[in-house]
Write an enzyme that holds these catalytic residues in place. Sequence first.
Site, short mmCIF file in Angstrom:
data_model
loop_
_atom_site.label_atom_id
_atom_site.label_comp_id
_atom_site.label_asym_id
_atom_site.label_seq_id
_atom_site.Cartn_x
_atom_site.Cartn_y
_atom_site.Cartn_z
N SER A 262 -15.37 -14.05 28.95
CA SER A 262 -15.92 -12.82 29.55
C SER A 262 -16.32 -11.87 28.42
O SER A 262 -17.11 -12.26 27.56
CB SER A 262 -14.90 -12.19 30.50
OG SER A 262 -15.47 -11.09 31.19
N THR A 263 -15.74 -10.68 28.38
CA THR A 263 -16.13 -9.68 27.38
C THR A 263 -15.95 -10.23 25.96
O THR A 263 -14.87 -10.68 25.60
CB THR A 263 -15.29 -8.40 27.53
OG1 THR A 263 -15.28 -8.01 28.90
CG2 THR A 263 -15.86 -7.28 26.67
N HIS B 139 -18.97 -14.72 32.14
CA HIS B 139 -19.26 -13.63 33.08
C HIS B 139 -20.54 -12.92 32.64
O HIS B 139 -20.58 -12.28 31.59
CB HIS B 139 -18.11 -12.63 33.11
CG HIS B 139 -16.84 -13.20 33.68
ND1 HIS B 139 -15.62 -12.61 33.48
CD2 HIS B 139 -16.61 -14.31 34.43
CE1 HIS B 139 -14.68 -13.32 34.09
NE2 HIS B 139 -15.26 -14.37 34.67
N MET C 99 -11.74 -9.69 29.44
CA MET C 99 -10.88 -8.76 30.17
C MET C 99 -10.42 -9.40 31.48
O MET C 99 -11.15 -10.17 32.10
CB MET C 99 -11.67 -7.49 30.48
CG MET C 99 -10.84 -6.37 31.08
SD MET C 99 -9.69 -5.71 29.85
CE MET C 99 -8.85 -4.47 30.84
N ASP D 158 -9.27 -13.96 34.96
CA ASP D 158 -10.04 -15.10 35.45
C ASP D 158 -9.92 -16.28 34.48
O ASP D 158 -10.11 -16.12 33.28
CB ASP D 158 -11.51 -14.71 35.63
CG ASP D 158 -12.33 -15.82 36.27
OD1 ASP D 158 -11.77 -16.57 37.08
OD2 ASP D 158 -13.53 -15.92 35.96
#
Length: 348
Positions: free
Chosen positions: A162-163, A188, A281, A284
């Site tokens: 993600s991030t 993401h 973050m 998930d």
Amino acid sequence: MTIKVLVVDDSALIRQILSEIIKSEPDMALVGAAPDAFVAKKLVLEKSPDVITLDIEMPKVDGLRFLEVLMNAKPTPVVMISTLTEKGADATLRSLELGAIDFVAKPKIGVAQGMAEYHELIVDKIRTAARSKVKKASPAKATSVNKVSYSGTEKLIAIGASTGGTEAIKEVLRTFPANAPATVITQHMPAGFTSTYARRLDSVCQMQVKEAKGGERLLPGQAYLAPGDKHMEIERSGADYRIRLTDGARVSGHKPSVDVLFNSICKSAGSNALGVLLTGMGSDGASGLHEMFNAGCETFCQDEASCIVFGMPKVAIEKGAAKRVVSLDDMGRSVMQTVEKLSAGSRL
């Protein structure tokens, strides 16, 4: 702690909307709203913001140039505000290469209403940026890897992030040889950005990288990226593995979801797969990686020191889902060495 935020955007409307969003949050303080890079530079020096929201398309000096100078002179967490177009996607991905933490795409139509609807997304990204590690952009590293030989059943590699993941995934894939096992990736990212991201990865990797379309047979030397508005699952079809794209509700707060990918890999491939969870973050992917671990898969988590945001890997490690905790610099090599050992074992 109050997060000091500077808004930089040439649109008076966007500046107003973002300013109102920030001022409405009890843990945030608006320290300035700049219409261009020159005013922004002055406010950065005067106010020392904790986070900057930055428009890519600005007059005089564009957002990318300002970001590049900022990261060299005074590295600061930045959330980019980009347009949802192919050109905007390319510039946004370049901003992440330069050190931006994350981005929010402006709605194509109804900007005022759309940005207001993005309220929670924007403040979540600002909070994440405030807790993140800022890293200067570094030149692409040359990589040398040994060819991997295969025998018996094909291996699969599944990667989630993600991030901070766009750059982390790139660093891992760059170390994979052209004949690496079929690799499936969930990052993401909103619709409209994943096709551009896949092309950028393809241009720097030895493997062929493409956005998944659904129905593809997984092949060695190919990496498949989940599209930004679909969940990606892997199904067994006879002796083959194939991609299945599904619509529907968010899972673990996301679509595409890493948990969806990992859970499907666990069911279809079992111990024949390797799972890799990178910076991001939230949580998930942590449950899905734990399922892969329980199924006998080799599982890897990025370590805290090299993560932009130590969220998803942290939760997975706490669940006991990681067989190996590895720095980003060593991740690709560690994964491929494990593949070599597994492949050698299948020939015994």
